[in-house]
Scaffold this active site. Structure first.
Site, PDB file in Angstrom:
ATOM      1  CD  GLU A 283      -5.578   0.705   2.393  1.00 43.13           C
ATOM      2  OE1 GLU A 283      -5.368  -0.375   2.939  1.00 43.13           O
ATOM      3  OE2 GLU A 283      -6.396   0.855   1.482  1.00 43.13           O
TER       4      GLU A 283
ATOM      5  NE  ARG B 175      -4.065  -1.883   0.262  1.00 39.15           N
ATOM      6  CZ  ARG B 175      -4.045  -3.170  -0.095  1.00 39.15           C
ATOM      7  NH1 ARG B 175      -2.968  -3.668  -0.682  1.00 39.15           N
ATOM      8  NH2 ARG B 175      -5.092  -3.927   0.115  1.00 39.15           N
TER       9      ARG B 175
ATOM     10  CB  SER C 168      -8.648  -1.677   4.178  1.00 39.17           C
ATOM     11  OG  SER C 168      -8.975  -2.941   3.683  1.00 39.17           O
TER      12      SER C 168
HETATM   13  N1  EPU Z   1     -11.255 -10.274  10.882  1.00 38.36           N
HETATM   14  C1  EPU Z   1     -11.969 -10.301  12.046  1.00 38.36           C
HETATM   15  N2  EPU Z   1     -12.957  -9.373  12.232  1.00 38.36           N
HETATM   16  C2  EPU Z   1     -13.263  -8.432  11.309  1.00 38.36           C
HETATM   17  C3  EPU Z   1     -12.530  -8.391  10.097  1.00 38.36           C
HETATM   18  C4  EPU Z   1     -11.522  -9.323   9.905  1.00 38.36           C
HETATM   19  O1  EPU Z   1     -11.717 -11.127  12.895  1.00 38.36           O
HETATM   20  O2  EPU Z   1     -14.145  -7.620  11.531  1.00 38.36           O
HETATM   21  C5  EPU Z   1     -10.233 -11.278  10.629  1.00 38.36           C
HETATM   22  C6  EPU Z   1     -10.667 -12.207   9.509  1.00 38.36           C
HETATM   23  O3  EPU Z   1     -11.388 -13.285   9.978  1.00 38.36           O
HETATM   24  C7  EPU Z   1      -9.366 -12.620   8.896  1.00 38.36           C
HETATM   25  C8  EPU Z   1      -8.456 -11.417   9.116  1.00 38.36           C
HETATM   26  O4  EPU Z   1      -9.041 -10.647  10.151  1.00 38.36           O
HETATM   27  O5  EPU Z   1      -8.796 -13.694   9.596  1.00 38.36           O
HETATM   28  C9  EPU Z   1      -8.293 -10.606   7.859  1.00 38.36           C
HETATM   29  O6  EPU Z   1      -9.494 -10.017   7.494  1.00 38.36           O
HETATM   30  P1  EPU Z   1      -9.954  -9.711   5.998  1.00 38.36           P
HETATM   31  O7  EPU Z   1      -9.659 -10.869   5.119  1.00 38.36           O
HETATM   32  O8  EPU Z   1     -11.339  -9.260   6.032  1.00 38.36           O
HETATM   33  O9  EPU Z   1      -9.062  -8.448   5.627  1.00 38.36           O
HETATM   34  P2  EPU Z   1      -7.602  -8.432   5.104  1.00 38.36           P
HETATM   35  O10 EPU Z   1      -7.240  -9.732   4.545  1.00 38.36           O
HETATM   36  O11 EPU Z   1      -6.682  -7.896   6.129  1.00 38.36           O
HETATM   37  C10 EPU Z   1      -6.758  -7.294   3.004  1.00 38.36           C
HETATM   38  C11 EPU Z   1      -6.754  -5.938   2.360  1.00 38.36           C
HETATM   39  C12 EPU Z   1      -8.010  -5.730   1.528  1.00 38.36           C
HETATM   40  C13 EPU Z   1      -8.098  -6.836   0.492  1.00 38.36           C
HETATM   41  C14 EPU Z   1      -8.106  -8.176   1.227  1.00 38.36           C
HETATM   42  C15 EPU Z   1      -8.090  -9.325   0.265  1.00 38.36           C
HETATM   43  C16 EPU Z   1      -5.474  -4.431   3.739  1.00 38.36           C
HETATM   44  C17 EPU Z   1      -5.503  -3.345   4.755  1.00 38.36           C
HETATM   45  N3  EPU Z   1      -6.649  -4.896   3.361  1.00 38.36           N
HETATM   46  O12 EPU Z   1      -7.771  -7.342   3.948  1.00 38.36           O
HETATM   47  O13 EPU Z   1      -7.851  -4.503   0.859  1.00 38.36           O
HETATM   48  O14 EPU Z   1      -9.221  -6.709  -0.327  1.00 38.36           O
HETATM   49  O15 EPU Z   1      -6.928  -8.287   2.041  1.00 38.36           O
HETATM   50  O16 EPU Z   1      -6.824  -9.449  -0.297  1.00 38.36           O
HETATM   51  O17 EPU Z   1      -4.397  -4.815   3.283  1.00 38.36           O
HETATM   52  C18 EPU Z   1      -8.344  -2.180   0.816  1.00 38.36           C
HETATM   53  O18 EPU Z   1      -7.144  -1.987   0.857  1.00 38.36           O
HETATM   54  O19 EPU Z   1      -9.183  -1.232   0.756  1.00 38.36           O
HETATM   55  C19 EPU Z   1      -8.844  -3.545   0.885  1.00 38.36           C
HETATM   56  C20 EPU Z   1     -10.138  -3.823   0.954  1.00 38.36           C
END
Ligand code: EPU
Length: 336
Positions: A332, A164, A236
């Site tokens: 972000e 990012r 995010s």
């Molecule tokens: N989780 C929770 N509670 C919540 C949300 C998440 O416990 O309310 C846990 C989930 O169960 C999971 C972990 O946290 O184990 C990760 O959560 P999630 O997959 O929802 O988000 P992420 O993988 O961290 C990132 C990117 C997203 C992208 C997805 C898919 C960042 C900050 N975010 O999310 O990017 O779409 O991976 O690759 O890197 C964005 O940047 O706007 C964005 C949406």
């Protein structure tokens, strides 16, 4: 003189829907429009802000600035032996570009479907999702260099992409205005299915094609992320923090169920969404702003509020996460 709008309302130009005004704004539909707006004597000395889809910005107050509304169109594609090279004008809608390349037989962007914003904004924070980052599909970009007053071509190394992050958020901040982006979509195409959630979504498709992957990504994102045309948000809100191997191990000893991803260098990336959720913020509402009920990583604006209120909530959340886990989470989006 350029065609400048004074005290221009930006509510429709930021996905949070905050109602602030720009001292001057210009619709930029060509590189000539850009040069003309920057040279206009009325904006001499004012800061310049570039808005694509406005999907990665928190506008906290009226802007004493020239706001460039990037609407440069364009789409062209050529094939080399090893890749499709697709050039898009900075103002092209990102998701429409993803769909068009897949439909026209130039797959490779499908994992990045439904990310809000424009093609020109994609390199700034090196957008990424479901196992693919922009930098892996990037050839070069064209930008106006405000330092030299010329148009330049920058390759991936010069863009200094990180998680990012890029040149445009660091040393090149406020210097370059991106006008076109050239993507490199490798041939032959290979599906990227390493992301567990995506693989699960496609479990009954033995060898999914790009269109099926695109549909699956759209389905997952639509379930988890609010549609910015219905509820104000910027995806995010926090970056996932990366901690040392030692700090990660110490945290895991206390919280064995903690979501985490070990990086190539041994450091540990934590899930900001999980940390925030553990602090009890999911679905919390504070007046006009709040935390999305299906995803703690996303802050939302229900209407009638302002960026300062959102920022206050984000600080409260970051402070709570710091107090509980000893980790600082950083926003972000760009805060203005
Ligand atoms: N989780 C929770 N509670 C919540 C949300 C998440 O416990 O309310 C846990 C989930 O169960 C999971 C972990 O946290 O184990 C990760 O959560 P999630 O997959 O929802 O988000 P992420 O993988 O961290 C990132 C990117 C997203 C992208 C997805 C898919 C960042 C900050 N975010 O999310 O990017 O779409 O991976 O690759 O890197 C964005 O940047 O706007 C964005 C949406």
């Amino acid at each position: 003189m350029a065609d400048l709008h004074e005290f221009y309302p930006l509510r429709r130009h930021n996905t949070f829907g905050f109602d602030v005004r720009a001292r001057f704004a210009a619709h930029v539909r060509s590189e000539d429009d850009l040069v003309a707006a920057l040279a206009d004597p009325r904006v001499a000395g004012l800061p310049v802000l570039v808005l694509g889809g406005g999907s990665n910005v928190v506008l906290t107050a009226d802007l004493q600035a020239l706001v460039l509304l990037m609407e440069i169109p364009g789409f062209s594609a050529r094939a080399s032996e090893t890749a499709w090279l697709v050039t898009a004008g900075a103002g092209e809608n990102w998701h429409a570009l993803v769909c068009r390349t897949v439909t026209e037989g130039m797959p490779g962007l499908e994992n990045l479907a439904l990310i809000p914003g424009t093609a020109g904004a994609a390199p700034i924070q090196n957008i990424g999702a479901y196992g693919v980052e922009l930098r892996e599909r990037f050839a070069s970009l064209r930008a106006y260099d405000r330092a030299s007053g010329t148009f330049v071509e920058l390759d991936a190394a010069q863009c200094a992409f990180g998680y990012r992050d890029s040149l445009f958020k660091q040393a090149g901040k406020d210097r370059y205005i991106i006008t076109a982006v050239t993507l490199r979509l490798p041939r032959p195409w290979q599906a990227v299915l390493g992301y567990a959630e995506l693989a699960r979504e496609l479990h009954d498709e033995p060898a999914p094609g790009a269109a099926a992957i695109l549909d699956a990504v759209v389905a997952i994102r639509s379930r988890k992320l609010p549609d910015p045309t219905r509820i104000g948000n910027a995806g995010s809100f926090f970056k996932n923090p990366v901690v040392s191997a030692a700090q990660g191990a110490a945290l895991l000893a206390v919280h064995p169920g903690m979501a985490h991803y070990t990086q190539a260098d041994g450091r540990i990336k934590l899930a900001a969404g999980w940390l925030i959720d553990q602090c009890g913020f999911k679905g919390v509402r504070d007046g006009a702003v709040g935390v999305y009920e299906k995803q703690a990583l996303v802050l939302v604006h229900h209407g009638g509020g302002n960026g300062a209120q959102l920022l206050a909530l984000s600080t409260r959340i970051a402070d709570a996460v710091q107090a509980r886990f000893g980790v600082r989470i950083e926003p972000e989006p760009v805060v203005l």
